[in-house]
Design a protein around this motif. Sequence first.
Motif, mmCIF file in Angstrom:
data_model
loop_
_atom_site.group_PDB
_atom_site.id
_atom_site.type_symbol
_atom_site.label_atom_id
_atom_site.label_comp_id
_atom_site.label_asym_id
_atom_site.label_seq_id
_atom_site.Cartn_x
_atom_site.Cartn_y
_atom_site.Cartn_z
ATOM 1 N N LEU A 239 0.863 -1.181 0.000
ATOM 2 C CA LEU A 239 0.000 0.000 0.000
ATOM 3 C C LEU A 239 0.895 1.226 0.000
ATOM 4 C CD1 LEU A 239 -2.949 1.103 0.246
ATOM 5 C CD2 LEU A 239 -2.521 1.256 2.707
ATOM 6 N N ASN A 240 0.833 1.971 -1.093
ATOM 7 C CA ASN A 240 1.674 3.165 -1.244
ATOM 8 C C ASN A 240 3.149 2.841 -0.999
ATOM 9 O OD1 ASN A 240 -0.769 4.573 -1.604
ATOM 10 N ND2 ASN A 240 -0.921 5.006 0.582
ATOM 11 N N GLY A 241 3.566 1.659 -1.478
ATOM 12 C CA GLY A 241 4.950 1.255 -1.367
ATOM 13 C C GLY A 241 5.328 0.565 -0.071
ATOM 14 N N ASP A 294 -6.826 8.076 -3.286
ATOM 15 C CA ASP A 294 -5.479 8.203 -3.839
ATOM 16 C C ASP A 294 -4.498 7.162 -3.306
ATOM 17 O OD1 ASP A 294 -6.163 10.364 -5.512
ATOM 18 O OD2 ASP A 294 -5.906 11.759 -3.834
ATOM 19 N N ASP A 295 -4.944 6.250 -2.449
ATOM 20 C CA ASP A 295 -4.100 5.111 -2.109
ATOM 21 C C ASP A 295 -3.859 4.269 -3.358
ATOM 22 O OD1 ASP A 295 -3.794 5.641 0.595
ATOM 23 O OD2 ASP A 295 -5.418 4.307 1.231
ATOM 24 N N GLN A 307 -0.609 -6.516 -10.254
ATOM 25 C CA GLN A 307 -1.699 -5.599 -10.550
ATOM 26 C C GLN A 307 -1.508 -4.319 -9.740
ATOM 27 O OE1 GLN A 307 -5.359 -6.694 -7.632
ATOM 28 N NE2 GLN A 307 -5.212 -8.099 -9.370
ATOM 29 N N ARG A 308 -2.058 -3.233 -10.256
ATOM 30 C CA ARG A 308 -1.916 -1.940 -9.595
ATOM 31 C C ARG A 308 -3.282 -1.262 -9.571
ATOM 32 N NH1 ARG A 308 -1.338 3.436 -10.703
ATOM 33 N NH2 ARG A 308 0.163 4.651 -9.462
#
Length: 314
Positions: A239-241, A294-295, A307-308
């Motif tokens: 999650l967000n890297g 925006d996550d 997947q993204r």
Amino acid sequence: MAVPFAIATISTGRGTAEVREVPALVVDIEGATRWRDLSDIAPSVHALLQEWEVVLPRLRGLVEQADIPLEPTSLRPPLNPGQILQAGANYRTHVIDLAVKHAPDRPADEVRAEAAVMMDRRIAEGEPYIFIGLSSSVTGPYDDVVLPAYSDRHDWELELAVVIGRSAFQVSRDDALDHVAGYTIANDLTTRDLVFRRDMPEIGSDWFRAKNAPGFTPLGPYLVPAEFVSEHPQVRLDLNGEVMQDESTKDMIFDVATLVSAASRTAVLRPGDLLLTGSPAGNGMAHGRFLRADDVMTGSITGLGTQRTRVVNP
């Protein structure tokens, strides 16, 4: 040994009046991902699966014909599934973590010990817990997902998804894997505060409301034939890297063969059906962190691609 390949659904002609989705054979050769249109064989991946035992040997011979460079954003869900069956509470550590979160007024060590005993008993004597999902929740591997405004407790659950390639009804565990065409990635998004009915607590879980909003099952990017998938792939979601889930399928309470066999005792499984195998530890509820606008979730499983998914407000 056969050259590894995957199956995908690719959108062609984007931005034109001739947009269409075609089944594709995808290979990675020296770091370059290329594909071959399979619409000369079948109109869709779902149609390919109807004759999987005949089609698979033919696909092995087409690998060298994959010569079109792949643009990842052209990938759609690898198939439009028929039935979607889902295994709940199927990772030992995940279930123990949830038990602790659901009992905030009790000592965590005590709850964890009780849950561990319950899981060990379930492994030895229990049955898989399987419920039904909706295909209308499926979206592509790179699509944005809109967070419904009726809750702020939307969660992630990355899962290994089984793709059925041969009809199965009341099959034994020993024969179950013969009915599996391959595997893909599914993120089984869940609205936590809708899982249990407050107005009817005695009725138990309400998975229909909690899991079936539009886009709540990002799928893909690929369907990888079973022969190219390791026995215990690693399931990882960032999650967000930041790593949130990172667990081998060894932590499953019931393995794929057991799940397929159990599902087939009640339902006829048909080619193109999906069976989600449960989520490992590390979802948002365990971390105390739910999805926000925006996550970005990045989900990968060994050998199945990545997947993204970006989440947005309505």
